[in-house]
Design a protein around this motif. Structure first.
Motif, PDB file in Angstrom:
ATOM      1  N   ALA A  70      33.072  51.040  12.840  1.00 40.35           N
ATOM      2  CA  ALA A  70      32.166  52.230  12.809  1.00 40.35           C
ATOM      3  C   ALA A  70      30.751  51.594  12.658  1.00 40.35           C
ATOM      4  N   ARG A  71      29.884  52.874  13.225  1.00 41.68           N
ATOM      5  CA  ARG A  71      28.314  52.478  12.956  1.00 41.68           C
ATOM      6  C   ARG A  71      27.803  53.415  11.885  1.00 41.68           C
ATOM      7  N   LEU A  72      27.311  52.845  10.809  1.00 38.71           N
ATOM      8  CA  LEU A  72      26.886  53.333   9.622  1.00 38.71           C
ATOM      9  C   LEU A  72      25.530  53.599   9.467  1.00 38.71           C
ATOM     10  N   CYS A  73      24.801  54.773   9.582  1.00 36.69           N
ATOM     11  CA  CYS A  73      23.638  55.219   9.619  1.00 36.69           C
ATOM     12  C   CYS A  73      23.119  55.992   8.695  1.00 36.69           C
ATOM     13  N   CYS A  74      21.787  55.344   7.932  1.00 39.33           N
ATOM     14  CA  CYS A  74      21.272  55.913   6.818  1.00 39.33           C
ATOM     15  C   CYS A  74      19.885  56.789   7.465  1.00 39.33           C
ATOM     16  N   LEU A  75      19.901  58.029   7.093  1.00 36.60           N
ATOM     17  CA  LEU A  75      18.862  58.908   7.878  1.00 36.60           C
ATOM     18  C   LEU A  75      17.511  58.984   7.237  1.00 36.60           C
ATOM     19  N   GLN A  76      17.374  58.119   6.421  1.00 38.89           N
ATOM     20  CA  GLN A  76      15.874  57.889   5.657  1.00 38.89           C
ATOM     21  C   GLN A  76      15.049  57.435   6.762  1.00 38.89           C
ATOM     22  N   LYS A  77      13.583  57.613   6.636  1.00 42.81           N
ATOM     23  CA  LYS A  77      12.738  57.447   7.697  1.00 42.81           C
ATOM     24  C   LYS A  77      12.025  55.968   7.387  1.00 42.81           C
ATOM     25  N   PRO A  78      12.115  54.794   8.326  1.00 43.02           N
ATOM     26  CA  PRO A  78      12.660  55.249   9.587  1.00 43.02           C
ATOM     27  C   PRO A  78      14.371  54.844   9.469  1.00 43.02           C
ATOM     28  N   SER A  79      15.111  55.461  10.033  1.00 45.00           N
ATOM     29  CA  SER A  79      16.567  55.380  10.048  1.00 45.00           C
ATOM     30  C   SER A  79      16.931  53.889  10.263  1.00 45.00           C
ATOM     31  N   ILE A  80      18.102  53.553   9.620  1.00 44.51           N
ATOM     32  CA  ILE A  80      18.502  52.269   9.613  1.00 44.51           C
ATOM     33  C   ILE A  80      20.313  52.425   9.891  1.00 44.51           C
ATOM     34  N   SER A  81      20.657  51.523  10.879  1.00 45.74           N
ATOM     35  CA  SER A  81      22.248  51.664  10.837  1.00 45.74           C
ATOM     36  C   SER A  81      22.915  50.133  10.789  1.00 45.74           C
ATOM     37  N   GLU A  82      24.121  50.172  10.756  1.00 48.08           N
ATOM     38  CA  GLU A  82      24.763  48.791  10.858  1.00 48.08           C
ATOM     39  C   GLU A  82      26.100  49.017  11.228  1.00 48.08           C
ATOM     40  N   ARG A  83      26.645  48.364  12.406  1.00 45.20           N
ATOM     41  CA  ARG A  83      27.974  48.255  12.757  1.00 45.20           C
ATOM     42  C   ARG A  83      28.897  47.384  12.250  1.00 45.20           C
ATOM     43  N   GLY A  84      30.113  47.723  12.077  1.00 45.29           N
ATOM     44  CA  GLY A  84      31.223  47.048  11.398  1.00 45.29           C
ATOM     45  C   GLY A  84      32.268  47.548  10.679  1.00 45.29           C
ATOM     46  N   ASP A  85      32.994  46.769   9.974  1.00 49.07           N
ATOM     47  CA  ASP A  85      34.189  47.629   9.273  1.00 49.07           C
ATOM     48  C   ASP A  85      33.410  48.657   8.150  1.00 49.07           C
ATOM     49  N   VAL A  86      34.262  49.469   8.051  1.00 49.60           N
ATOM     50  CA  VAL A  86      33.935  50.527   7.141  1.00 49.60           C
ATOM     51  C   VAL A  86      35.325  50.768   6.418  1.00 49.60           C
ATOM     52  N   LEU A  87      35.472  50.424   5.071  1.00 49.04           N
ATOM     53  CA  LEU A  87      36.716  50.743   4.146  1.00 49.04           C
ATOM     54  C   LEU A  87      36.446  51.888   3.250  1.00 49.04           C
ATOM     55  N   PHE A  88      36.996  52.929   3.460  1.00 44.31           N
ATOM     56  CA  PHE A  88      37.190  53.893   2.463  1.00 44.31           C
ATOM     57  C   PHE A  88      37.698  53.444   1.090  1.00 44.31           C
ATOM     58  N   THR A  89      37.116  53.937  -0.154  1.00 45.03           N
ATOM     59  CA  THR A  89      37.592  53.402  -1.271  1.00 45.03           C
ATOM     60  C   THR A  89      37.533  54.765  -2.216  1.00 45.03           C
ATOM     61  N   ASP A  90      38.071  54.608  -3.501  1.00 50.30           N
ATOM     62  CA  ASP A  90      38.250  55.555  -4.247  1.00 50.30           C
ATOM     63  C   ASP A  90      36.955  56.113  -4.798  1.00 50.30           C
ATOM     64  N   SER A  91      35.752  55.628  -4.596  1.00 47.83           N
ATOM     65  CA  SER A  91      34.533  55.859  -4.827  1.00 47.83           C
ATOM     66  C   SER A  91      33.250  56.086  -3.705  1.00 47.83           C
ATOM     67  N   GLY A  92      33.671  55.758  -2.574  1.00 50.40           N
ATOM     68  CA  GLY A  92      32.836  55.639  -1.367  1.00 50.40           C
ATOM     69  C   GLY A  92      33.003  54.837  -0.449  1.00 50.40           C
ATOM     70  N   ILE A  93      32.473  54.118  -0.066  1.00 53.74           N
ATOM     71  CA  ILE A  93      32.577  53.073   1.252  1.00 53.74           C
ATOM     72  C   ILE A  93      32.348  51.581   0.827  1.00 53.74           C
ATOM     73  N   SER A  94      33.106  50.806   1.341  1.00 54.22           N
ATOM     74  CA  SER A  94      33.004  49.235   1.287  1.00 54.22           C
ATOM     75  C   SER A  94      33.005  48.793   2.874  1.00 54.22           C
ATOM     76  N   GLY A  95      33.244  47.385   2.942  1.00 54.11           N
ATOM     77  CA  GLY A  95      33.339  46.890   4.473  1.00 54.11           C
ATOM     78  C   GLY A  95      31.855  46.220   4.730  1.00 54.11           C
ATOM     79  N   ASP A  96      31.818  45.311   5.615  1.00 58.58           N
ATOM     80  CA  ASP A  96      30.704  44.669   5.760  1.00 58.58           C
ATOM     81  C   ASP A  96      29.526  45.533   6.700  1.00 58.58           C
TER      82      ASP A  96
END
Length: 401
Positions: free
Chosen positions: A212-238
């Motif tokens: 997936a692509r993970l994007c933070c909407l802060q200004k300026p926005s930043i994004s990273e593409r790669g593995d997203v692993l859902f965990t019991d408290s949020g997300i992990s993965g590269d």
């Protein structure tokens, strides 16, 4: 009291590399003081134990910190020089398709063995269980108080690592030693670490891994593409790890996950609308084979559509939007204990380009202690080796004067 020309505090990657570089010229006049019962504990965990020691896709944009200092270090210790030095020590490497550089053995332990063998064979003294509690300026050098006794050194190198991965002995205590010598420390933050998130729409997703692509909407926005692993408290993965390196300390932070980054929203809408018109699918059936079934259930819950409700072009359009903009509120990180590197540290303004302290002559800093951190993929070890090389150059030039 044992006396040395150089004492290196910390037997991690930068400390061992520095010892190997100095050993050729200074030999028995150098000692490593390591607080653990053995050196290189954190190095063994790099690259999931495979020893990711650098990255061919090098760029200054892969680092956060003072650009002038970072640029100077890599100009004086370029990657090709580091790799040639590794080869000279018997560490043969190759890069994978993503540019990550590994030993041919794909074992971090082999890097440790070759480095340790190099400096021990040159007479460098290795002293373990030697946690340093104080460093005091005296005539001609410094006195270090450690658990195993007191030591004198004309020059002291801090190569302790930061505050991340305290299971390896990197608990941030070295910052206090440097404060006692007059240094300041910037705000510290875990980096290359899993992210904690609001679990409202994530509770049933634990264990699901997606590209997936993970994007933070802060200004300026930043994004990273790669593995997203859902965990019991949020997300992990590269993707989460890489994004954590670029986040500010302000939480909560509104983000979104593009669950299908290879498709535009318009193309996805067209596909789903066409599927909805093909036959009488339920809303859940509409998303089967498009996204993971548990994600599909959560998407429908977000748009308040029942799983057994009939699909329609309207439902298809709403689903397409959420698939491309799956909301995520990041509330923090998983903490220093599980992070790979520390963001922040000793400011660049307090060291010379040789990485000698401007506040304590004869004291040098390298690696993670400085306010420099890199992306995931070998960049932080590359900084560790390069900064230690620059320190070695400075110490050897000092010897000649």
């Amino acid at each position: 009291m044992d006396k040395y020309k150089v004492i290196i505090i910390g037997g991690g990657a930068s400390g061992m590399w520095l010892a190997a570089m100095l050993g050729k010229r200074l030999g028995g006049e150098v000692a490593i003081l390591e607080r653990n019962d053995r050196v290189g504990k954190k190095l063994l965990a790099t690259g999931n134990g495979q020893g990711n020691v650098g990255n061919k896709s090098f760029s200054l944009s892969c680092y956060r910190g003072d650009v002038g200092l970072i640029s100077s270090v890599f100009e004086n210790a370029p990657q090709d020089k580091i790799l040639a030095q590794m080869q000279g020590l018997g560490i043969l490497t190759s890069a994978d398709a993503r540019g990550r550089i590994y030993p041919l053995s794909r074992q971090a332990s082999s890097v440790l063995e070759m480095l340790r063998g190099a400096y021990l064979s040159q007479g460098v003294k290795e002293i373990v269980n030697a946690e340093v509690s104080s460093v005091s300026k005296v005539a001609g050098g410094y006195v270090l108080q450690a658990k195993v006794g007191d030591f004198f050194a004309r020059n002291v190198v801090f190569a302790t690592g930061g505050k991340s991965g305290n299971g390896f002995g990197t608990d941030g205590s070295a910052y206090e030693l440097l404060r006692s010598l007059g240094h300041s420390v910037t705000a510290l933050m875990p980096s290359l670490v899993a992210l904690k998130a609001d679990m409202t729409y994530l509770k049933n997703l634990k264990g699901i891994r997606i590209e997936a692509r993970l994007c933070c909407l802060q200004k300026p926005s930043i994004s990273e593409r790669g593995d997203v692993l859902f965990t019991d408290s949020g997300i992990s993965g590269d993707a989460a790890f890489r994004l954590s390196a670029r986040l500010s300390q302000k939480f909560p932070c509104e983000c979104k996950i593009d669950l299908l980054p290879d498709f535009t929203q318009e193309a996805l809408e067209e596909m789903l609308v066409k599927k909805a018109r093909t036959q009488r699918f339920t809303a859940l059936d509409l998303l089967v084979s498009v996204v993971h079934k548990q994600l599909a259930k959560n998407i429908l819950r977000m748009i308040e559509i029942g799983e057994n409700a009939p699909s329609s072009p309207f439902v298809a359009q709403k689903c397409a939007y959420v698939i491309k903009n799956f909301p995520l509120t990041v509330v923090g990180t998983a903490g220093f204990g599980v992070s790979q590197v520390t963001k922040g540290g000793i400011p660049a303004s307090e060291v010379c380009l040789s990485l000698e302290s401007k506040l304590a002559s004869g004291v040098y800093l390298c690696g993670e202690l400085l306010d420099v951190d890199g992306d995931c993929g070998g960049y932080n070890l590359q900084w560790a080796f390069a900064s230690a090389t620059v320190v070695a150059q400075g110490l050897l030039q000092r010897k000649q004067k």
